[in-house]
Design an enzyme around this catalytic site. Sequence first.
Site, PDB file in Angstrom:
ATOM      1  N   HIS A  42       0.863  -1.201   0.000  1.00 20.66           N
ATOM      2  CA  HIS A  42       0.000   0.000   0.000  1.00 20.66           C
ATOM      3  C   HIS A  42       0.883   1.229   0.000  1.00 20.66           C
ATOM      4  O   HIS A  42       1.945   1.235   0.609  1.00 20.66           O
ATOM      5  CB  HIS A  42      -0.863   0.014   1.271  1.00 20.66           C
ATOM      6  CG  HIS A  42      -1.826  -1.110   1.337  1.00 20.66           C
ATOM      7  ND1 HIS A  42      -2.899  -1.232   0.478  1.00 20.66           N
ATOM      8  CD2 HIS A  42      -1.875  -2.186   2.148  1.00 20.66           C
ATOM      9  CE1 HIS A  42      -3.570  -2.326   0.769  1.00 20.66           C
ATOM     10  NE2 HIS A  42      -2.981  -2.932   1.776  1.00 20.66           N
ATOM     11  N   CYS A  43       0.404   2.294  -0.631  1.00 16.65           N
ATOM     12  CA  CYS A  43       1.170   3.550  -0.587  1.00 16.65           C
ATOM     13  C   CYS A  43       1.243   4.027   0.862  1.00 16.65           C
ATOM     14  O   CYS A  43       0.287   3.863   1.610  1.00 16.65           O
ATOM     15  CB  CYS A  43       0.492   4.614  -1.447  1.00 16.65           C
ATOM     16  SG  CYS A  43       0.738   4.279  -3.216  1.00 16.65           S
TER      17      CYS A  43
END
Lengths: 269, 74, 71
Positions: B11-12
């Site tokens: 995930h960012c």
Amino acid sequence: MNFTEDQIIRYSRHILLQDVGVDGQEKISKGKVLIVGAGGLGAPVAFYLAAAGVGTIGIIDGDVVDLSNLQRQIIHFTQDVDKPKVLSAKEKISQLNPDVNVITYQTLLSSENAPEIINDYDFVVDGTDNFPVKFLINDACVIAGKPFSHGGILRFDGQTLTHVPGTACYRCLFHAPPPPNAVPTCSQAGVLGAIAGMLGTIQAAEVLKYLTGVGELLTNKLLSFNAKTMEFRTIKTKRSEKCPVCGSNPTITQLVDYAQAACEIKTKR
Amino acid sequence: MTYNLDVTKEHCPMTFVKTKIELNKLRKGDILNVKVIAGEPLENVPRSATEQGFNVLSVTETATPGIYNIEIEK
Amino acid sequence: MAKITVNGKEQELENLTTLAQLITSNNITQPDMVSVQLNEEFVNRENYETIALKDGDEVDFLYFMGGGQSA
């Protein structure tokens, strides 16, 4: 240095910074910082350096936690009253970040122990509450060539400077401690708790900047603020030729334990 | 030299954090092919890489729809 | 009339003023409480009475701040 998956996640917000990155985080993780005083200033400094993953944090304080401390010494909680401050601080640091190696000194910094204690560290933070030891930290660091951050708070005001060898030291600006009772202490005049956070966090930022080499340190400057108006001022200064400890003709070549109660000067070898 | 990194499961901002950590290990001129999913990673990784001084050579969709390859030169 | 700055703010001096007089006029009741910088140079206390200020001088009053519990 190989970071674990958890460390990569923990320090991701540092790694993202172009000015810090993996290399900068490595420098922080290898850093050794001594915090003198586990009180109003020492508390936010300890928290932010621990959060950042400073590899070794030394804390020196001879006091136990008092109820009146809790208004601003946020590393100590209600259940810690009467506990030695360094132990209380170590517990919270370890819970915040187990990566940090915490070394505690349950004692007061003195002319006798200062050189040996500070020797092991890259940077020293003054989080103390009295002038004799502020001058001691200054002199010990200048003589040993150790960078340090000076800090002081009172009522709604705070001030700080950073010293690295060759730049202005605390004595360049304040040649000697004030006479007793010339300046009130927080226990006499009071202090808004959050001021400790404001100033201590600036000191923590200076430490991280020193370790990573980012930005310009508060060297040859005195940063002061008044929280009532939120006016921040940076006074430019420089190493004073007449400074008793770092000037061209130093008169102070040995550490001095100024008496706390009186203005007598005792020199010790 | 050319290297590959798969951050399709991240995930960012871990997508770019991991990209950056890999790029840090490379020599100037080396290429890193970073595999990302569409959406935030596809936007963030090339932009952050460019902002931080790396050269984004190409962004192309792979044979798997929704998976992209970002070619970055150190 | 000399224009000086004190702690970053402009002050006008009508007459010849020494540092000692400036300290008093700035409501610093105890000179022991402050340290003085004149044009970025530290000034020894014994010189407060003898240094006269001139146009363009920058004076900074630095306050001792110790904090905490003890004196």
